[in-house]
Design a protein around this motif. Structure first.
Motif, short mmCIF file in Angstrom:
data_model
loop_
_atom_site.label_atom_id
_atom_site.label_comp_id
_atom_site.label_asym_id
_atom_site.label_seq_id
_atom_site.Cartn_x
_atom_site.Cartn_y
_atom_site.Cartn_z
N THR A 11 0.82 -1.21 0.00
CA THR A 11 0.00 0.00 0.00
C THR A 11 0.86 1.26 0.00
O THR A 11 1.95 1.31 0.56
N GLU A 14 -3.58 4.44 0.56
CA GLU A 14 -4.80 3.67 0.29
C GLU A 14 -5.79 3.79 1.44
O GLU A 14 -6.57 2.86 1.70
N ILE A 18 -8.47 0.75 2.33
CA ILE A 18 -7.84 -0.33 3.08
C ILE A 18 -8.78 -1.01 4.07
O ILE A 18 -8.76 -2.25 4.19
#
Length: 252
Positions: A11, A14, A18
């Motif tokens: 990530t 994000e 997430i």
């Protein structure tokens, strides 16, 4: 009882996706473990993952890295984490829902049944299954895979796919220290190496849906790496000895 499945998601910024992604993976019928590898996202992605760990303390894990180091290095660290803990099936996927978590069991089943050693969630095995991409990007991606096939001879149609399930033995056999690319060429290099080593690869048709939240990480540098890296990768392979791989590819 040891869990045998680990999903790895790198990530960077994000935060919008997430939590939903974590709950989607955790909500699957099969008991998946999930490793988030965050490259110091300034938007607080890692902090959100830590909050979710309170709900899933035994199944959700986080590696935090210093700065943005690239997709390939994140996956290599994730693979090493998985191998150190003896997971039997290791998955790659994106955080932005372009890969549908509901397809994880399909990739798992393909490897678990013994049909293949590596299952690839493929956009191009049954036509072009891409939703919400501009036509220019669809064509660029499709013909990039055709270019890779032409240069390398690899029979995989979606060579840049980032939705993959590996059996443990594939990652133990590949010398991960020699995987050099860090952008989307990383995906090509992993598939090419697995195929050249004689592992059975199967493409599983998926529908790829472009992100609706957050921003894409695609850049001209990443695209150039993929284009020129393929030539370098092919040339380097001529100097190495691989097992014959003529029967290693399985169509869907």
């Amino acid at each position: 009882m040891k869990n045998d499945k680990l999903v790895i998601i790198p990530t960077y910024n994000e935060i919008e996706n997430i939590s939903d992604m974590i709950h989607a993976v955790m909500g699957l019928e099969e008991n998946y473990h999930l490793l988030i590898i965050d490259d110091q996202s300034p938007d607080g992605t890692a902090a959100q993952v830590k909050k979710e760990q309170e709900t899933f303390p035994d199944r959700l894990f986080l590696l935090q890295r210093e700065g943005k180091q690239g997709l390939g290095t994140a996956y290599i660290e994730g693979f090493q984490y998985a191998l150190a803990r003896n997971y039997d099936y290791i998955f790659e996927m994106d955080a932005d829902f372009s890969h549908n978590p509901a397809d994880l069991p399909r990739l798992y089943d393909a490897c678990n049944r013994g049909d293949c050693d590596m299952a690839v969630g493929s956009r191009y095995i049954t036509g072009v299954n891409v939703v919400n991409w501009p036509m220019g990007r669809v064509l660029m991606s499709f013909f990039a895979s055709k270019y890779v096939q032409f240069i390398t001879g690899i029979p995989i149609r979606d060579t840049t796919a980032g939705f993959v399930c590996y059996r443990q033995k594939v990652l133990r056999t590949i010398d991960l220290e020699k995987i050099k690319f860090i952008g989307y060429a990383f995906q090509i290099e992993m598939k090419f190496t697995a195929w050249k080593l004689g592992f059975k690869v199967k493409e599983i048709p998926i529908i790829f849906t472009d992100r609706t939240k957050g921003t894409s990480k695609m850049s001209k540098h990443i695209f150039r790496e993929a284009i020129f890296g393929v030539i370098y990768m092919k040339a380097k392979s001529l100097l190495r000895g691989y097992q014959p791989a003529s029967d290693a590819y399985l169509s869907s």
